[in-house]
Scaffold this active site. Sequence first.
Site, mmCIF file in Angstrom:
data_model
loop_
_atom_site.group_PDB
_atom_site.id
_atom_site.type_symbol
_atom_site.label_atom_id
_atom_site.label_comp_id
_atom_site.label_asym_id
_atom_site.label_seq_id
_atom_site.Cartn_x
_atom_site.Cartn_y
_atom_site.Cartn_z
ATOM 1 N N CYS A 107 14.387 19.944 -11.516
ATOM 2 C CA CYS A 107 13.268 19.628 -12.414
ATOM 3 C C CYS A 107 12.664 20.858 -13.069
ATOM 4 O O CYS A 107 11.789 20.740 -13.936
ATOM 5 C CB CYS A 107 12.190 18.886 -11.639
ATOM 6 N N GLY B 234 0.795 -1.231 0.000
ATOM 7 C CA GLY B 234 0.000 0.000 0.000
ATOM 8 C C GLY B 234 0.824 1.275 0.000
ATOM 9 O O GLY B 234 0.336 2.344 -0.366
ATOM 10 N N LYS B 235 2.084 1.190 0.358
ATOM 11 C CA LYS B 235 2.837 2.437 0.528
ATOM 12 C C LYS B 235 3.072 3.179 -0.798
ATOM 13 O O LYS B 235 2.897 4.404 -0.872
ATOM 14 C CB LYS B 235 4.188 2.144 1.188
ATOM 15 N N HIS C 15 4.429 19.345 -12.054
ATOM 16 C CA HIS C 15 5.584 18.462 -11.911
ATOM 17 C C HIS C 15 5.185 17.390 -10.903
ATOM 18 O O HIS C 15 4.542 17.692 -9.892
ATOM 19 C CB HIS C 15 6.782 19.269 -11.399
ATOM 20 N N GLU D 254 18.875 17.468 -15.678
ATOM 21 C CA GLU D 254 19.686 17.462 -14.464
ATOM 22 C C GLU D 254 20.449 16.148 -14.378
ATOM 23 O O GLU D 254 21.000 15.799 -13.346
ATOM 24 C CB GLU D 254 18.827 17.686 -13.229
HETATM 25 C C1 LIG Z 1 13.708 16.636 -8.258
HETATM 26 C C2 LIG Z 1 12.275 16.683 -8.116
HETATM 27 O O1 LIG Z 1 11.554 15.951 -8.729
HETATM 28 S S1 LIG Z 1 11.617 17.689 -7.079
HETATM 29 C C3 LIG Z 1 11.140 16.680 -5.735
HETATM 30 C C4 LIG Z 1 12.279 15.853 -5.312
HETATM 31 N N1 LIG Z 1 11.888 14.983 -4.276
HETATM 32 C C5 LIG Z 1 11.361 13.794 -4.544
HETATM 33 O O2 LIG Z 1 11.218 13.385 -5.648
HETATM 34 C C6 LIG Z 1 10.971 12.966 -3.380
HETATM 35 C C7 LIG Z 1 11.751 11.705 -3.390
HETATM 36 N N2 LIG Z 1 11.134 10.768 -2.519
HETATM 37 C C8 LIG Z 1 11.309 10.735 -1.182
HETATM 38 O O3 LIG Z 1 12.069 11.492 -0.639
HETATM 39 C C9 LIG Z 1 10.563 9.690 -0.403
HETATM 40 O O4 LIG Z 1 10.185 8.657 -1.250
HETATM 41 C C10 LIG Z 1 9.313 10.243 0.259
HETATM 42 C C11 LIG Z 1 9.647 11.425 1.127
HETATM 43 C C12 LIG Z 1 8.325 10.688 -0.798
HETATM 44 C C13 LIG Z 1 8.668 9.128 1.099
HETATM 45 O O5 LIG Z 1 9.507 8.877 2.203
HETATM 46 P P1 LIG Z 1 9.247 7.693 3.293
HETATM 47 O O6 LIG Z 1 9.779 8.178 4.559
HETATM 48 O O7 LIG Z 1 9.735 6.405 2.804
HETATM 49 O O8 LIG Z 1 7.683 7.520 3.295
HETATM 50 P P2 LIG Z 1 6.589 7.976 4.355
HETATM 51 O O9 LIG Z 1 6.690 7.153 5.551
HETATM 52 O O10 LIG Z 1 6.615 9.460 4.491
HETATM 53 O O11 LIG Z 1 5.301 7.551 3.527
HETATM 54 C C14 LIG Z 1 4.953 8.228 2.368
HETATM 55 C C15 LIG Z 1 3.436 8.304 2.339
HETATM 56 O O12 LIG Z 1 2.915 6.986 2.235
HETATM 57 C C16 LIG Z 1 2.021 6.724 3.299
HETATM 58 N N3 LIG Z 1 2.195 5.318 3.630
HETATM 59 C C17 LIG Z 1 3.265 4.747 4.210
HETATM 60 N N4 LIG Z 1 3.038 3.422 4.305
HETATM 61 C C18 LIG Z 1 1.835 3.165 3.775
HETATM 62 C C19 LIG Z 1 1.067 1.993 3.579
HETATM 63 N N5 LIG Z 1 1.529 0.796 3.925
HETATM 64 N N6 LIG Z 1 -0.141 2.098 2.993
HETATM 65 C C20 LIG Z 1 -0.619 3.299 2.618
HETATM 66 N N7 LIG Z 1 0.079 4.454 2.781
HETATM 67 C C21 LIG Z 1 1.290 4.378 3.346
HETATM 68 C C22 LIG Z 1 2.436 7.644 4.395
HETATM 69 O O13 LIG Z 1 1.374 7.885 5.289
HETATM 70 C C23 LIG Z 1 2.839 8.863 3.610
HETATM 71 O O14 LIG Z 1 1.697 9.579 3.206
HETATM 72 P P3 LIG Z 1 1.428 11.077 3.689
HETATM 73 O O15 LIG Z 1 2.721 11.829 3.552
HETATM 74 O O16 LIG Z 1 0.393 11.569 2.765
HETATM 75 O O17 LIG Z 1 1.000 10.954 5.089
#
Ligand SMILES: CC(=O)SCCNC(=O)CCNC(=O)[C@H](O)C(C)(C)COP(=O)(O)OP(=O)(O)OC[C@H]1O[C@@H](n2cnc3c(N)ncnc32)[C@H](O)[C@@H]1OP(=O)(O)O
Length: 709
Positions: A179, A40-41, A315, A90
């Site tokens: 981006c 689900g995550k 984006h 990038e």
């Molecule tokens: C260069 C550019 O594109 S600009 C932006 C650059 N940045 C990015 O692209 C982000 C890159 N990605 C990341 O840094 C990470 O993947 C993150 C921050 C998005 C996620 O980090 P994590 O700590 O692993 O995940 P986290 O615990 O916050 O969970 C992510 C979401 O999934 C949800 N979730 C986690 N586990 C589950 C699950 N089992 N079922 C359903 N939802 C879940 C969380 O509640 C959270 O949702 P919310 O923020 O709406 O509350």
Amino acid sequence: MACRAELRRPKAVGILALEVYFPTQKVLMSDMEVADGCPGKYTIGLGQEAMAFASDREDAASLALTAAAGLMRKYGVAPGEVGHLQVATESGLDRSKSLKSHLMTLFTPGAAPGARHPHAAAPPSAPSTTAATPTTAATPTEQPATAAAGVTSPAAATARPAAGWGPPPAEGADVVHACYGGTAALLAAAAWVESSRWDGRLALVVCADVALYAPGSAARATGGCGAAAMLVGPDAPLVLDPLWYGTHAQHAYDFYKPLGSLPYPTVDGALTLSQYLGSVGHCALRLAARVEAAGELAPEAGLLRRRDVCAYVSHAPLNRLVRKGLARMALMDELRRREAAAEAAEAAARAGTAVEAVGAAGAGAMAAGAAAGAGPAREGGRATAAAPWDSRLLAPAGPEAAAGAAGEWVKEWVRQEQEQEQQQQCSTAGRGPEPALPHPAPPQLEVDLGAPSESLPRPCAEARAAAAGGGGCSTSAPGAAEWRLADKGLEGALVEATAGLWDQLGEDAAWLQRQLGNSYTASVWQGLASLVWRRGGAGLAGRRLLLFSFGSGTLAALLGFVARGSRSAGSTDCGNTGSAGATGNGSSSTASAGVAEGGSAGHHADVAASADTDTAEGGASDRCSSDPGPQDPRFTLDSIQRALDLESRLAARVVRSVADFNAVAAQVEASYRCPLPYTPVGDLAAVGPGVYYLAAVDALGRRTYECRM
Ligand SMILES: CC(=O)SCCNC(=O)CCNC(=O)[C@H](O)C(C)(C)COP(=O)(O)OP(=O)(O)OC[C@H]1O[C@@H](n2cnc3c(N)ncnc32)[C@H](O)[C@@H]1OP(=O)(O)O
């Protein structure tokens, strides 16, 4: 060559053609959840379905070549038609040699791989019938005079060479800012077309990136890979509205690439997400302030509540974040609306106070003022015109009666003004028939902001304060834009409250992005492609779309595009003829909406395109008859939709296992560490026809690309 006096500014500058490219391999998010033990995550928590990936055969240069060549082939654009080439990435391969220099092989006879230009072979799907045929055939080094003369009426602007080679597009280079680079490139290309240096040719913008995160990184599932190419010029079906524009810039270390030897970024996940959402707020308020200052948006009329705004493109690092972004934008609208309501209440209260003051001072002065024909100005209110004469003020029986009479008089005056305003609104809104729009204005945001209105931030007041301090029509204080940014409870409530708005505005653009993952600079343009593919000319023409571009670090912009259709597009309402209607003439759907929600303005003379330039500049005539839509049949919303062909391209992709993805990603990482010379090991069977790939890297690091036929 035309003399300077004959030069006219090009009209309706924007995106003429759009192509996206994504590799043939994908890994499913549901499979990654199983592999990572977090059901689900990724599918629910991040909102993603699949992630595109490629082997070491495809890097940023090959992706860019594929997208650019694909655009030229599909739209029948000859190399000689392109006078400006701007590239965004990038995932740079070299700190000196640009990606653009690789793309020059498409513009140099004999220099492309095998001198076989995929774009040179295929005829345009719909050859132009309106473009004037050059009297002299273009040679590889010579541009027809019509194209080089800078003649900018739409008809003249399409008088480009239909085929052949021209001077290479030397203007433009690589742009780097995470981006956001693609947007910077697009704005630079549009600025060139609008500049006095424009030579009448078109600009090509190419965005290409490989988004790969280190194994074990929390961000690994938010990778992706892809490219987008856009042709920029006048008389476009997707016009960049110069007024609808809000930006934000800030220093932050949220996502960056300090390790030159590896493709992986360093990411502060929480910070990058809040930078994104904060930027949405800043850009939305700044855009609203500009549009409001131009008289096209009333404070209480939200951007997203305008009926001519039919789509939101963003984006997309991950879908869930994009939903939060739209919700954040709705919150900004709500803060503006509540501020307007609070100001109205304050004005009413002040009017009451003024009455009391008048009563206390006696009626004499009041009567004298009134007798002089001036009347009391309504403090804090918008109306400052002289008040109507009221004879009751001249005959007060005593101070109390005078105060009472004055009070009644002011009340009556306010009532009359309100009535007059209402009548004006009704009459302007009623100039044209209310159009049957497929996207009705969304309801008011039903969310408990948990604070009395007095303690809510005042975005418009901040904008005015910034303007008074020389900040123009912009908010400089973070107040409203970043209000309760870290409040997850509010965030969840907003997303829930805007679910319907998301379906109306956001879903169509996100459809493709969810299936591809992030492709950095290309992501937002893939969203635009998704939107055009899903809606076509019939669903977009005559309406506006908002496009939010974000680059970590931080640069962001909210751009307004106006979609123009052609009569042949299949739509029947006047809106089909383009946003031009937003001038307020009341004859098109956009006009009605624009007037009803903030009045008319003439700036759309620049946005509007018309075969008749004078009409466009005048901006007052019937757009339904004056804007037949883009003149070159190669460049219409429907031709873009046809060229994209997304459904079948997506269906042709191959699902790979998580183990396969990890193995391929390891190859890509290894390619950054391998000693030279290096021969890529990725399976060529995964490279489709018409796709460029890395053939070899020699001992000096020189890369050779081939095109798979
Ligand atoms: C260069 C550019 O594109 S600009 C932006 C650059 N940045 C990015 O692209 C982000 C890159 N990605 C990341 O840094 C990470 O993947 C993150 C921050 C998005 C996620 O980090 P994590 O700590 O692993 O995940 P986290 O615990 O916050 O969970 C992510 C979401 O999934 C949800 N979730 C986690 N586990 C589950 C699950 N089992 N079922 C359903 N939802 C879940 C969380 O509640 C959270 O949702 P919310 O923020 O709406 O509350």
